[in-house]
Enzyme design. Structure first.
Site, PDB file in Angstrom:
ATOM      1  N   LYS A  41     -34.312  21.727 -82.981  1.00  0.00           N
ATOM      2  CA  LYS A  41     -34.569  22.554 -84.212  1.00  0.00           C
ATOM      3  C   LYS A  41     -35.889  23.344 -83.949  1.00  0.00           C
ATOM      4  O   LYS A  41     -36.001  24.317 -84.542  1.00  0.00           O
ATOM      5  CB  LYS A  41     -34.603  21.807 -85.239  1.00  0.00           C
ATOM      6  N   GLU A  97     -36.582  27.927 -75.585  1.00  0.00           N
ATOM      7  CA  GLU A  97     -36.898  26.675 -76.055  1.00  0.00           C
ATOM      8  C   GLU A  97     -38.715  26.827 -76.876  1.00  0.00           C
ATOM      9  O   GLU A  97     -39.350  27.855 -76.577  1.00  0.00           O
ATOM     10  CB  GLU A  97     -37.416  25.784 -74.723  1.00  0.00           C
ATOM     11  N   ASP A  98     -38.884  25.666 -77.491  1.00  0.00           N
ATOM     12  CA  ASP A  98     -40.118  25.841 -78.161  1.00  0.00           C
ATOM     13  C   ASP A  98     -41.091  25.391 -77.115  1.00  0.00           C
ATOM     14  O   ASP A  98     -42.417  25.862 -77.092  1.00  0.00           O
ATOM     15  CB  ASP A  98     -40.109  24.934 -79.350  1.00  0.00           C
ATOM     16  N   LYS A 129     -46.620  23.094 -71.483  1.00  0.00           N
ATOM     17  CA  LYS A 129     -47.807  22.143 -71.118  1.00  0.00           C
ATOM     18  C   LYS A 129     -47.750  21.858 -69.607  1.00  0.00           C
ATOM     19  O   LYS A 129     -47.146  20.810 -69.291  1.00  0.00           O
ATOM     20  CB  LYS A 129     -47.725  20.813 -72.131  1.00  0.00           C
ATOM     21  N   PHE A 150     -50.856  17.183 -78.372  1.00  0.00           N
ATOM     22  CA  PHE A 150     -49.646  17.495 -79.349  1.00  0.00           C
ATOM     23  C   PHE A 150     -49.519  18.331 -80.467  1.00  0.00           C
ATOM     24  O   PHE A 150     -50.614  18.181 -80.985  1.00  0.00           O
ATOM     25  CB  PHE A 150     -49.378  15.799 -80.040  1.00  0.00           C
ATOM     26  N   ASP A 157     -42.106  19.916 -84.653  1.00  0.00           N
ATOM     27  CA  ASP A 157     -42.430  19.039 -85.600  1.00  0.00           C
ATOM     28  C   ASP A 157     -43.250  17.559 -85.352  1.00  0.00           C
ATOM     29  O   ASP A 157     -43.463  17.480 -84.306  1.00  0.00           O
ATOM     30  CB  ASP A 157     -41.073  18.357 -86.130  1.00  0.00           C
TER      31      ASP A 157
END
Ligand code: IMP
Ligand code: MG
Length: 172
Positions: A41, A97-98, A129, A150, A157
């Protein structure tokens, strides 16, 4: 909700960078149509904002894979939760992609989708990253390189929450 979150990339910075990426993609694929594959998502916000700015015929499909569950640490396994609805054969495909972390998800997706005979296949990620990479992946479009932290927001999320923050932030 945002009390202990520090802004890493602002809404304005995201907008500027997405405009640049869309311009680059529109130039690279001039005269063609592009088929964007949004990886659910996390990349929904990014995929939609990018798609709106690409000045070429665009089609979209959605795929959901799981490599993390709700953990912060990669399990190393990738599982298809929802496959594509349409064939990608002979299409100019861009996986959206995120974030690329270990690279396992994209390495898996790249191999899987390559085997389905697209006309071309490239990867576009909002965040990268590089310090965390364990699997080599060839990524054509990168929004931002970020440190090994993170991050949440703009689709990303923490335990399924915080996706709707308009910026990318770090939990502190
Ligand atoms: P990879 O297979 O290790 O590259 O994992 C990529 C996936 O892990 C992403 O699509 C995200 O769902 C998740 N992920 C990795 N880093 C972060 C982060 O900093 N915040 C939120 N999700 C993350
Ligand atoms: Mg994801």
């Amino acid at each position: 909700m945002t009390d202990n979150i520090e802004v890493l990339i602002s809404e304005e910075q995201i907008n500027v960078r997405i405009n640049e990426l869309a311009k680059q993609i529109s130039k690279d694929y001039e005269g063609k149509s592009v088929h964007l594959i949004c990886i659910l998502k996390g990349s929904v916000f990014f995929s939609c904002d990018l798609a709106k700015r690409i000045i070429l015929p665009v089609t979209m499909d959605f795929m959901s894979v799981s490599s993390y569950g709700d953990e912060k640490v990669s399990s190393g396994r990738v599982r298809i939760v929802k496959d594509l609805d349409e064939s990608i054969q002979d299409k100019h495909v861009i996986i959206i992609e995120d974030i690329i972390d270990s690279g396992r998800t994209l390495a898996y997706l790249n191999e899987l989708l390559s085997s389905r005979a697209p006309a071309s296949l490239n990867i576009c990620t909002l965040l990268d990253k590089p310090d965390r990479r364990v699997t080599d992946v060839d990524v054509k479009y990168v929004g931002f390189e970020i440190p090994d932290k993170f991050v949440v927001g703009y689709g990303l999320d923490y335990e399924q929450g915080l996706r709707n923050l308009p910026f990318v932030g770090v939990k502190i």
